[in-house]
Every structure is written in structure tokens, then in C-alpha cells.
Enzyme design. Sequence first.
Site, PDB file in Angstrom:
ATOM      1  N   CYS A   8     -77.756  31.310  35.549  1.00 33.49           N
ATOM      2  CA  CYS A   8     -76.467  31.995  35.480  1.00 33.49           C
ATOM      3  C   CYS A   8     -75.687  31.580  34.225  1.00 33.49           C
ATOM      4  CB  CYS A   8     -75.642  31.778  36.754  1.00 33.49           C
ATOM      5  SG  CYS A   8     -74.371  33.042  36.999  1.00 33.49           S
TER       6      CYS A   8
ATOM      7  N   ASP B  54     -70.000  26.862  42.169  1.00 30.30           N
ATOM      8  CA  ASP B  54     -68.834  27.650  42.592  1.00 30.30           C
ATOM      9  C   ASP B  54     -68.044  26.906  43.650  1.00 30.30           C
ATOM     10  OD1 ASP B  54     -71.043  29.671  41.659  1.00 30.30           O
ATOM     11  OD2 ASP B  54     -69.096  30.651  41.396  1.00 30.30           O
TER      12      ASP B  54
HETATM   13  P1  RI2 Z   1     -68.035  27.699  35.569  1.00 27.54           P
HETATM   14  C1  RI2 Z   1     -70.554  31.546  38.356  1.00 27.54           C
HETATM   15  O1  RI2 Z   1     -70.319  32.444  39.420  1.00 27.54           O
HETATM   16  C2  RI2 Z   1     -71.937  30.936  38.420  1.00 27.54           C
HETATM   17  O2  RI2 Z   1     -72.433  30.766  39.726  1.00 27.54           O
HETATM   18  C3  RI2 Z   1     -71.653  29.606  37.740  1.00 27.54           C
HETATM   19  O3  RI2 Z   1     -72.645  28.633  37.976  1.00 27.54           O
HETATM   20  C4  RI2 Z   1     -70.323  29.254  38.370  1.00 27.54           C
HETATM   21  O4  RI2 Z   1     -69.618  30.501  38.412  1.00 27.54           O
HETATM   22  C5  RI2 Z   1     -69.543  28.184  37.672  1.00 27.54           C
HETATM   23  O5  RI2 Z   1     -68.892  28.655  36.540  1.00 27.54           O
HETATM   24  P2  RI2 Z   1     -69.828  33.962  39.137  1.00 27.54           P
HETATM   25  O6  RI2 Z   1     -68.322  33.921  38.980  1.00 27.54           O
HETATM   26  O7  RI2 Z   1     -66.775  27.345  36.274  1.00 27.54           O
HETATM   27  O8  RI2 Z   1     -70.557  34.481  37.946  1.00 27.54           O
HETATM   28  O9  RI2 Z   1     -68.856  26.475  35.253  1.00 27.54           O
HETATM   29  O10 RI2 Z   1     -70.218  34.718  40.406  1.00 27.54           O
HETATM   30  O11 RI2 Z   1     -67.797  28.563  34.366  1.00 27.54           O
END
Ligand code: RI2
Length: 319
Positions: free
Chosen positions: A131, A200
Site C-alpha cells: 500500500c 490504520d
Molecule cells: P499513513 C492506508 O489506508 C494504508 O493502509 C496505509 O498503510 C495506512 O493508511 C497508513 O497510512 P488507506 O487510507 O498514515 O489507503 O502511514 O485506506 O500514511
Amino acid sequence: MGTGEVSDDVVETAAEIAEMDIRGAATIARAAADALQTQAVESTATDVQTLDAELRTAARRLNATRPTAVSLPNALRYVLERAGGSDVESYRESVVTATGDLRERLESAQADLGRVGANRLRDGDTIMTHCHSTAVLSVVEAARDRGLDLSAVVKETRPREQGRITARQLRELGVPVTYIVDSAAHRYLDEVDHVCVGADSIAADGTVVNKIGTNGLAVSARERGVEVVVAAQTLKLDPATLSGHNVDIEFREETEILGPEERDDIGDIEVVNPAFDATPPRYIDAIVTEEGQFPPESIVTLMRDLYGTHPSAPWEDER
Ligand code: RI2
């Protein structure tokens, strides 16, 4: 915006978070706090009770958008717990100050955890990512600032392919990238030194909830002897799990996986789209935060220190 109503900015921010135009846990936290600030600044309320009710309605609306990203309620709690005043002007000022403080904390926390995480990397290492995590990118940036040469195997991350964002940002940091589909991960694990993922939400027992596919990747990594490092600000700790609550897993639209025509073409099938999964602590080597690194099983002590055992939900309180 009329008195007692939620501002257009709150409505738009909530929609952008729900649609994932604003995404990534840290970015969501910042956007939600900013929307509360706009609500306070643009409000036409003439008494504190009305302004306070507006803020809590706005917070409820924002909080309902993405059930798994705990940074959202943690950011709303941070601002609302510091909101107050004897008149509208001082109340408004308190919200502006709290939002500014949160922004500063988010920025310094990201840089601090980056430096902690970089201590785990060595010159010449290869990481595998899943991701897009701004926290993981901060670790890589800190390592690059120290002159470490790194390379990365970047997973596409179906269904929304946020691996593309990671690949672009790693290239901007001067990191060579090998881009693979998710199902190729096991094959390339022998070529990497660390799996680096974000989070998350992190539960009291050290379970890490992150983008769907993290659990399988961590199990494969353990089988191959590759360490799994989770980079996450303490804003990702979910204090509600201290009192027995589970982390809700968000299910998203099936159209993210298959369009209606493709689906009809296949026939009568059910399509499900869980956005996140839960990786048990036994598959995780370390959780890297701005407060240092922790074995997942000990994260509960940090959680208690930071949030107490019974966190408030000010948007639900009647005052
Ligand atoms: P940061 C994202 O979720 C991913 O799962 C990623 O690992 C997590 O957020 C953490 O993001 P999504 O919002 O806070 O894309 O490290 O569903 O940027």
C-alpha cells in the site's frame, strides 16, 4: 452556512475522506482537524453552546466516514478535548490553537518515527512495501538523509493500487523500485531484508490493522525469515480496544474490484471488498513510533500512558 449547521468544508472533507480522495491515516487526521477548525472559524454562532454543538455535529459526521482509521477519532478527540472558552471568540481561538498544535505534532512525530525506523536499516538493504504509508516513506527518507542506499520491491496493492503512489515517491527519494503484483510477493521475499508497512489502527494486544493483504504478507515473511516492521504514529493506537472493543473492518464498494458490466458478464457471483485485515502480533518484529520502537506485545503500556484506560468520545457527550 447557517447558525447551527455544518460548514460546506466539513461536508466536502467528509465526502473526500469517504471517497478516499483524502487517504492515509495521518493525512485523514490532519484533514479532519482542519475541517473542525474551519467550522469554528466560519461559524455564525453567537453563543458558546451553539458553537460547541456545531463542532460535535461536525465531528460525528467526519468520524462516520472511515470506521477502521483510528487516527480520525483520535484527531477529533485531540481538538475537542482542548476546545472551550467563556465566549465565542475564545472558544474559536482554542480550536484554532488545538488544530495548529495537532498539525505540529503530526509533522514532528512523522519525522521522529522516521529517524527511529531508519536505525533498523543498513546500507544496501532492500525493503518490500504494501500500500502507501507516509510513515514508511518517512523511515526511507531518514535513511536516505543518512546516505544509505536502499532499494524497494513495491506491491501494487489491489484493488486501488496505492502501490503506484509509493513507487513514485520512492523514486523521488532516489530509491530504485521493482514493481510487482500482490500475488508475486512470496516469490520476491527471498530478495528483501525487511517488509515495511504502515498501520490504520493498532489494538491493545499488538494486532496491527492495515490494508488488506498485510496479514498474508506478514505470514509469508515470517516463513521466509524476513522481518516485518510496522511504522505508525501513536495516533494509530486505538484506546477503545483497551476496554474490549474490536477494530471495525471497513468494507468498501464492490465496484472497486469489478465494474457492473464485467460482473454481469461473469454471472451470478458475490463480490466482497474488505479494505483492511488484522495481523496478529506474533508476525510482527517491531512497531516503530515517534516514542521509540516497541515489540507489538508491549504496545499496551504506551497506549495506557497516552490515552488512559477510558478514552472520551467528546462528539457523543451531552454537555
Ligand atoms: P499513513 C492506508 O489506508 C494504508 O493502509 C496505509 O498503510 C495506512 O493508511 C497508513 O497510512 P488507506 O487510507 O498514515 O489507503 O502511514 O485506506 O500514511
